[in-house]
Every structure is written in structure tokens, then in C-alpha cells.
Design a protein around this motif. Sequence first.
Motif, PDB file in Angstrom:
ATOM      1  N   VAL A 166       0.843  -1.200   0.000  1.00 25.59           N
ATOM      2  CA  VAL A 166       0.000   0.000   0.000  1.00 25.59           C
ATOM      3  C   VAL A 166       0.881   1.254   0.000  1.00 25.59           C
ATOM      4  CG1 VAL A 166      -1.655   1.349   1.347  1.00 25.59           C
ATOM      5  CG2 VAL A 166      -2.002  -1.100   1.052  1.00 25.59           C
ATOM      6  N   GLU A 167       1.968   1.227   0.768  1.00 30.37           N
ATOM      7  CA  GLU A 167       2.878   2.380   0.808  1.00 30.37           C
ATOM      8  C   GLU A 167       3.581   2.592  -0.531  1.00 30.37           C
ATOM      9  OE1 GLU A 167       5.508   1.544   4.062  1.00 30.37           O
ATOM     10  OE2 GLU A 167       3.989   2.020   5.560  1.00 30.37           O
ATOM     11  N   ARG A 168       3.955   1.508  -1.191  1.00 29.95           N
ATOM     12  CA  ARG A 168       4.726   1.620  -2.439  1.00 29.95           C
ATOM     13  C   ARG A 168       3.868   1.882  -3.667  1.00 29.95           C
ATOM     14  NH1 ARG A 168      10.019  -2.066  -2.920  1.00 29.95           N
ATOM     15  NH2 ARG A 168      11.042  -1.259  -1.084  1.00 29.95           N
ATOM     16  N   VAL A 169       2.781   1.125  -3.836  1.00 30.63           N
ATOM     17  CA  VAL A 169       1.997   1.258  -5.072  1.00 30.63           C
ATOM     18  C   VAL A 169       0.573   1.736  -4.849  1.00 30.63           C
ATOM     19  CG1 VAL A 169       3.370  -0.438  -6.314  1.00 30.63           C
ATOM     20  CG2 VAL A 169       1.328  -1.177  -5.119  1.00 30.63           C
ATOM     21  N   GLY A 170       0.113   1.739  -3.621  1.00 30.59           N
ATOM     22  CA  GLY A 170      -1.241   2.184  -3.311  1.00 30.59           C
ATOM     23  C   GLY A 170      -2.282   1.138  -3.676  1.00 30.59           C
ATOM     24  N   TRP A 171      -3.501   1.369  -3.234  1.00 31.48           N
ATOM     25  CA  TRP A 171      -4.592   0.424  -3.505  1.00 31.48           C
ATOM     26  C   TRP A 171      -4.875   0.317  -4.993  1.00 31.48           C
ATOM     27  CZ3 TRP A 171      -5.611  -2.891   0.056  1.00 31.48           C
ATOM     28  CH2 TRP A 171      -5.531  -2.554   1.396  1.00 31.48           C
ATOM     29  N   GLU A 228      -6.164  -8.241  -9.807  1.00 34.01           N
ATOM     30  CA  GLU A 228      -7.549  -7.800  -9.962  1.00 34.01           C
ATOM     31  C   GLU A 228      -8.492  -8.573  -9.053  1.00 34.01           C
ATOM     32  OE1 GLU A 228      -8.985  -7.242 -13.899  1.00 34.01           O
ATOM     33  OE2 GLU A 228      -7.003  -6.681 -14.619  1.00 34.01           O
ATOM     34  N   ILE A 229      -8.613  -8.055  -7.836  1.00 39.88           N
ATOM     35  CA  ILE A 229      -9.570  -8.618  -6.887  1.00 39.88           C
ATOM     36  C   ILE A 229     -10.381  -7.471  -6.293  1.00 39.88           C
ATOM     37  CG2 ILE A 229      -8.362 -10.764  -6.347  1.00 39.88           C
ATOM     38  CD1 ILE A 229      -7.112  -9.457  -3.950  1.00 39.88           C
ATOM     39  N   ARG A 230     -11.597  -7.759  -5.981  1.00 38.96           N
ATOM     40  CA  ARG A 230     -12.556  -6.753  -5.534  1.00 38.96           C
ATOM     41  C   ARG A 230     -12.099  -5.990  -4.282  1.00 38.96           C
ATOM     42  NH1 ARG A 230     -17.949  -5.626  -6.403  1.00 38.96           N
ATOM     43  NH2 ARG A 230     -19.102  -4.895  -4.581  1.00 38.96           N
ATOM     44  N   CYS A 231     -11.467  -6.689  -3.352  1.00 41.08           N
ATOM     45  CA  CYS A 231     -11.099  -6.011  -2.105  1.00 41.08           C
ATOM     46  C   CYS A 231     -10.022  -4.936  -2.301  1.00 41.08           C
ATOM     47  CB  CYS A 231     -10.676  -7.022  -1.037  1.00 41.08           C
ATOM     48  SG  CYS A 231      -9.189  -7.932  -1.410  1.00 41.08           S
ATOM     49  N   PHE A 232      -9.343  -4.920  -3.453  1.00 38.76           N
ATOM     50  CA  PHE A 232      -8.390  -3.855  -3.764  1.00 38.76           C
ATOM     51  C   PHE A 232      -9.036  -2.748  -4.588  1.00 38.76           C
ATOM     52  CE2 PHE A 232      -4.492  -6.916  -3.798  1.00 38.76           C
ATOM     53  CZ  PHE A 232      -4.571  -7.029  -2.423  1.00 38.76           C
ATOM     54  N   ASN A 233     -10.099  -3.060  -5.315  1.00 37.96           N
ATOM     55  CA  ASN A 233     -10.688  -2.109  -6.253  1.00 37.96           C
ATOM     56  C   ASN A 233     -11.946  -1.415  -5.758  1.00 37.96           C
ATOM     57  OD1 ASN A 233      -8.776  -2.449  -8.372  1.00 37.96           O
ATOM     58  ND2 ASN A 233      -9.702  -4.426  -8.828  1.00 37.96           N
ATOM     59  N   VAL A 234     -12.681  -2.030  -4.855  1.00 40.83           N
ATOM     60  CA  VAL A 234     -13.935  -1.455  -4.374  1.00 40.83           C
ATOM     61  C   VAL A 234     -13.841  -1.256  -2.861  1.00 40.83           C
ATOM     62  CG1 VAL A 234     -16.424  -1.790  -4.178  1.00 40.83           C
ATOM     63  CG2 VAL A 234     -15.223  -2.610  -6.206  1.00 40.83           C
ATOM     64  N   ASP A 235     -13.798   0.002  -2.437  1.00 39.29           N
ATOM     65  CA  ASP A 235     -13.726   0.353  -1.023  1.00 39.29           C
ATOM     66  C   ASP A 235     -12.647  -0.445  -0.286  1.00 39.29           C
ATOM     67  OD1 ASP A 235     -14.490   1.810   1.213  1.00 39.29           O
ATOM     68  OD2 ASP A 235     -16.004   0.354   1.803  1.00 39.29           O
ATOM     69  N   PRO A 236     -11.375  -0.317  -0.701  1.00 40.48           N
ATOM     70  CA  PRO A 236     -10.312  -1.130  -0.117  1.00 40.48           C
ATOM     71  C   PRO A 236      -9.993  -0.766   1.330  1.00 40.48           C
ATOM     72  CG  PRO A 236      -9.380   0.516  -1.569  1.00 40.48           C
ATOM     73  CD  PRO A 236     -10.877   0.612  -1.701  1.00 40.48           C
ATOM     74  N   SER A 237      -9.680  -1.779   2.096  1.00 42.50           N
ATOM     75  CA  SER A 237      -9.213  -1.575   3.467  1.00 42.50           C
ATOM     76  C   SER A 237      -8.293  -2.730   3.825  1.00 42.50           C
ATOM     77  CB  SER A 237     -10.375  -1.501   4.453  1.00 42.50           C
ATOM     78  OG  SER A 237     -10.933  -2.791   4.657  1.00 42.50           O
TER      79      SER A 237
END
Length: 73
Positions: free
Chosen positions: A23-28, A36-45
Motif C-alpha cells: 500500500v505504501e509503495r503502489v497504493g490500492w 484484480e480482486i474486488r477487495c483492492f478495487n472497491v472500497d479497499p481496506s
Amino acid sequence: MTRTHPKDPLHGLTLEAILTVLVERVGWEGMGRAVEIRCFNVDPSLKSSLAFLRRTPWARRKVEELYLALTQS
């Protein structure tokens, strides 16, 4: 002091530590493009990503591969 296993570069790293570095290097957004998975693309946490990756071996493997590619270059 953390010891590393000579054949496993991920030895001693938690999934949370791996995600935090990514997350620090490339971001969500960058992670969502790379894996390509939903938890990274839609409201990531961090919490939802950890839950998904812990129960989905193929996705965890891709995240670990991304981490290795970014940290060993």
C-alpha cells in the motif's frame, strides 16, 4: 532480531506487513491493477483485504509474488 529462512524470502513476514508495504509503495489502485480482486478495487481496506487473502490461496500467492517483485528488484 528476525531470522530469515535461506530458501523462503517471505519467512517471518506477516500478511499484514506485506500488504502495508505494498500500500505504501503502489497504493490500492496499483495493487488493484496488478492483482484484480474486488477487495483492492472497491472500497479497499486492510481489514477486508486480510480477511479475503487469508481464505483465498490463489490471491494470496499473487500478492506475495507482487511483493517479491517489488522488493527484490
